[in-house]
Design a protein around this motif. Structure first.
Motif, PDB file in Angstrom:
ATOM      1  N   TRP A   1      -0.423  -5.991  12.426  1.00 19.64           N
ATOM      2  CA  TRP A   1       0.101  -5.016  12.201  1.00 19.64           C
ATOM      3  C   TRP A   1       0.130  -4.616  11.002  1.00 19.64           C
ATOM      4  O   TRP A   1      -0.205  -5.045   9.836  1.00 19.64           O
ATOM      5  CB  TRP A   1       1.532  -5.377  11.847  1.00 19.64           C
ATOM      6  CG  TRP A   1       2.130  -3.343  11.847  1.00 19.64           C
ATOM      7  CD1 TRP A   1       2.118  -3.476  10.325  1.00 19.64           C
ATOM      8  CD2 TRP A   1       3.242  -2.853  13.420  1.00 19.64           C
ATOM      9  NE1 TRP A   1       2.999  -1.732  10.310  1.00 19.64           N
ATOM     10  CE2 TRP A   1       3.558  -1.921  11.542  1.00 19.64           C
ATOM     11  CE3 TRP A   1       2.954  -2.586  13.907  1.00 19.64           C
ATOM     12  CZ2 TRP A   1       3.867  -0.548  12.129  1.00 19.64           C
ATOM     13  CZ3 TRP A   1       3.905  -1.364  14.270  1.00 19.64           C
ATOM     14  CH2 TRP A   1       4.020  -0.461  13.490  1.00 19.64           C
ATOM     15  N   LEU A   2      -1.217  -3.633  10.993  1.00 23.12           N
ATOM     16  CA  LEU A   2      -1.597  -2.923   9.582  1.00 23.12           C
ATOM     17  C   LEU A   2      -0.074  -2.327   8.890  1.00 23.12           C
ATOM     18  O   LEU A   2       0.488  -0.950   9.584  1.00 23.12           O
ATOM     19  CB  LEU A   2      -2.462  -2.072   9.644  1.00 23.12           C
ATOM     20  CG  LEU A   2      -3.184  -1.872   8.051  1.00 23.12           C
ATOM     21  CD1 LEU A   2      -3.680  -2.762   8.141  1.00 23.12           C
ATOM     22  CD2 LEU A   2      -4.369  -0.428   9.122  1.00 23.12           C
ATOM     23  N   VAL A   3      -0.201  -2.486   7.975  1.00 24.15           N
ATOM     24  CA  VAL A   3       1.274  -2.049   6.794  1.00 24.15           C
ATOM     25  C   VAL A   3       0.226  -1.040   5.846  1.00 24.15           C
ATOM     26  O   VAL A   3      -0.174  -1.240   4.530  1.00 24.15           O
ATOM     27  CB  VAL A   3       1.793  -2.803   6.039  1.00 24.15           C
ATOM     28  CG1 VAL A   3       2.690  -1.995   5.151  1.00 24.15           C
ATOM     29  CG2 VAL A   3       2.340  -4.146   6.471  1.00 24.15           C
ATOM     30  N   VAL A   4       0.677   0.390   6.041  1.00 24.87           N
ATOM     31  CA  VAL A   4      -0.224   1.095   5.493  1.00 24.87           C
ATOM     32  C   VAL A   4       0.957   2.509   4.927  1.00 24.87           C
ATOM     33  O   VAL A   4       0.510   2.453   3.818  1.00 24.87           O
ATOM     34  CB  VAL A   4      -0.719   1.946   6.736  1.00 24.87           C
ATOM     35  CG1 VAL A   4      -1.270   3.548   5.864  1.00 24.87           C
ATOM     36  CG2 VAL A   4      -1.982   1.396   7.411  1.00 24.87           C
ATOM     37  N   ALA A   5       1.898   2.531   5.101  1.00 31.39           N
ATOM     38  CA  ALA A   5       3.146   3.619   5.048  1.00 31.39           C
ATOM     39  C   ALA A   5       3.626   2.473   3.329  1.00 31.39           C
ATOM     40  O   ALA A   5       3.935   1.245   3.634  1.00 31.39           O
ATOM     41  CB  ALA A   5       3.800   3.258   5.747  1.00 31.39           C
ATOM     42  N   PRO A   6       3.645   2.952   2.338  1.00 31.54           N
ATOM     43  CA  PRO A   6       4.431   2.690   1.038  1.00 31.54           C
ATOM     44  C   PRO A   6       6.193   1.754   2.026  1.00 31.54           C
ATOM     45  O   PRO A   6       6.109   2.285   2.442  1.00 31.54           O
ATOM     46  CB  PRO A   6       4.630   3.281   0.452  1.00 31.54           C
ATOM     47  CG  PRO A   6       4.404   4.616   0.803  1.00 31.54           C
ATOM     48  CD  PRO A   6       3.870   4.908   1.660  1.00 31.54           C
ATOM     49  N   MET A   7       5.647   0.543   1.236  1.00 33.47           N
ATOM     50  CA  MET A   7       6.760  -0.594   1.621  1.00 33.47           C
ATOM     51  C   MET A   7       8.233  -0.413   0.945  1.00 33.47           C
ATOM     52  O   MET A   7       9.114  -0.315   1.614  1.00 33.47           O
ATOM     53  CB  MET A   7       6.380  -1.768   1.134  1.00 33.47           C
ATOM     54  CG  MET A   7       5.248  -2.356   2.008  1.00 33.47           C
ATOM     55  SD  MET A   7       4.830  -4.178   1.795  1.00 33.47           S
ATOM     56  CE  MET A   7       6.095  -4.753   2.755  1.00 33.47           C
TER      57      MET A   7
END
Length: 525
Positions: A207-213
């Motif tokens: 899973w690529l975490v793109v949106a800001p956490m």
């Protein structure tokens, strides 16, 4: 006032000691099933689940060493990275409450959230101005690593329970002050269950975490991926070529983006193709996406299953999903948000009478499920207004068709979604009203090819300015001093005649907005 002591009173009766419905449960399973598998990749840093678990245990010692106790609120401000993931998991797992902060907020907005939450410690990856002098700031880099290395592995001083508060997530304020959305351990776990019931998460998930956490979108797949023993790949800052390079390099299988990102990715992949056949699941949400954009995205990523997600911070965030979206582009359902997620109920009611409406009739969208917020921190009136009879009142207007598909037709409270960021018109109007020359103001969203919507303001002035362009620049500069840059109007129309109003004296924004949206089928897809 909502406190940690009264939080249990807001939650439905249940076994509050059920540890399987807490943020720490996914890690416990991952350690049992995937101990030596890669848990997270961040640049050149790679951590197995065993290594991540050790760092999370040491984080408990670090937090205790800072004088923090169960129930204390801890601020976090930074870009996506493995340390942010550790704090997102570790702070709640050790019985504390995480308070993620929007990196784009002004010092005033940031200070308000920290003070409102009562945070005494802030982890930050950058230098910050105008912080309270008694706030302990920990550099989320070398200092964090040094403290973590010196800390002894520590078990939670008090094991969290399902209805314990896990995080306070601040949303834009509709009346000028942001609201702290309280999400419990059970809320976050329920969201993971709902996601896993609708989409496949396995040990092979990357899973690529793109949106800001700091957004719910950034952590939407975190617990589900861990539960399955999959891998999370961190993207600290979005760029189309950078994301595609990460997909190719790490064999990324799934991600979530906002439409502006999706547009850039489709353009980059079309112009300079990468080997991205590993990407099997491409989800999007947060703002409107035109059908033509969906077509271009499908053409650029033909092997990816597309998924539209409608959600809110208050629902942890998933409400509805539209899987297989690429197969529906020529059908009316392509303009829907999909059906309620497994475990979530959605109905449409008459806004005044609160009675259910038949299919095809527009009303207010209500949501029920274990993922729904416990309420707003320190705001009992707002909590009581939003949570009634077991349902959360979204404020969004929509209709449900015979197949259970939800179609949104307007945004309540005139919220604008620009480039994946929520902008509340009242907050921008308050900033403009502070200028002495402004008599009336109406702020709303207008179509924007890149950002989905852009903030537009119609301002009534006391007198005609000598130089309209210079005065508009003055208003923009005035706004920038009090609100974040993405909230500042991209266009301002000035006039001296009054704005159109209803018989009750309410400004008729719909009339002002119609000029810009008349050639669109809907403000939302």
């Amino acid at each position: 006032m909502t406190t940690l002591e009264t939080l249990h009173d807001l939650a439905p009766a249940a076994d509050a000691t059920n540890a399987t419905r807490t943020v720490g449960a996914p890690m416990r399973r991952a350690l049992a099933t995937s101990r030596d598998r890669t848990a997270v990749v961040c640049g050149e840093q790679t951590l197995t689940y065993a290594e991540l678990a050790d760092r999370l245990a040491r984080l408990g010692g670090l937090l205790a060493g800072l004088g923090l106790r169960p129930g204390d609120r801890v601020g976090v401000l930074g870009a996506n990275c493995h340390r942010y993931l550790e704090l997102y998991l570790g702070i709640p797992s050790h019985g504390l409450v995480i308070v993620p902060l929007n990196v784009r907020h002004t010092a005033a907005e940031r200070t308000y959230a920290l003070r409102d939450a009562g945070a005494t410690v802030l982890f930050a990856d950058r230098a910050l101005d105008d912080l309270d002098p008694d706030l302990r700031v920990v550099d989320l880099g070398a200092e964090y690593e040094a403290l973590l290395a010196d800390a002894a592995p520590t078990e939670p001083r008090r094991a969290p329970a399902e209805h314990d508060l896990a995080g306070i997530f601040y949303t834009g304020g509709t009346t000028g002050a942001a609201k702290g959305v309280m999400l419990t351990h059970g809320n976050l776990v329920a969201n993971a269950f709902h996601f896993m019931a609708c989409w496949p998460f396995t040990a092979d998930t990357s899973w690529l975490v793109v949106a800001p956490m700091f957004h719910a979108a950034g952590t939407i797949g975190a617990l589900a991926t861990i539960w399955a023993g999959g891998t999370q790949v961190m993207c600290p800052a979005f760029s189309a070529d950078g994301v595609l390079d990460l997909v190719e390099r790490h064999g990324v299988t799934a991600t979530l983006v906002v439409p502006t990102m999706m547009d850039a990715l489709a353009s980059e992949q079309t112009a300079r193709p990468r080997r991205v056949s590993s990407l099997k699941w491409l989800s999007h949400g947060s703002s409107p996406a035109a059908v033509e954009l969906l077509r271009r995205t499908h053409a650029a990523f033909p092997e990816a299953e597309m998924l539209h997600i409608y959600g809110l911070t208050e629902t942890s965030p998933i409400v509805t999903l539209l899987p297989g979206e690429q197969h529906l582009l020529d059908s009316p359902q392509a303009r829907s948000c999909g059906r309620a997620a497994v475990g979530v109920e959605v109905i449409v009611v008459d806004p005044a009478e609160r009675t259910p409406l038949p299919t095809g009739v527009v009303g207010e969208v209500l949501i029920r499920g274990a993922n729904v917020t416990a309420g707003y921190w320190n705001k009992p009136a707002e909590t009581a207004a939003a949570l009634r009879d077991g349902w959360f009142a979204s404020g969004d207007l929509g209709l449900i068709d015979d197949g259970g598909h939800l179609f949104l037709v307007d945004r309540a409270k005139d919220m604008i979604v620009s480039g994946g960021e929520n902008v509340y018109s009242a907050e921008v109007e308050n900033a403009l009203f502070a200028h002495p020359s402004v008599v009336e103001v109406a702020v709303f969203g207008v179509p924007h090819e890149r950002f989905g919507e852009a903030v537009h303001a119609v301002v009534v002035l006391r007198s005609e300015p000598e130089d309209a362009d210079a005065f508009t620049e003055e208003l923009v500069a005035h706004c920038r001093r009090s609100i974040a840059g993405y909230k500042v109007p991209r266009s301002i129309e000035t006039r001296t005649e009054p704005l159109p109003k209803s018989g009750a004296g309410k400004i008729l924004k719909r009339e002002l907005r119609a000029v810009f949206w008349s050639d669109r089928e809907s403000q939302l897809t």
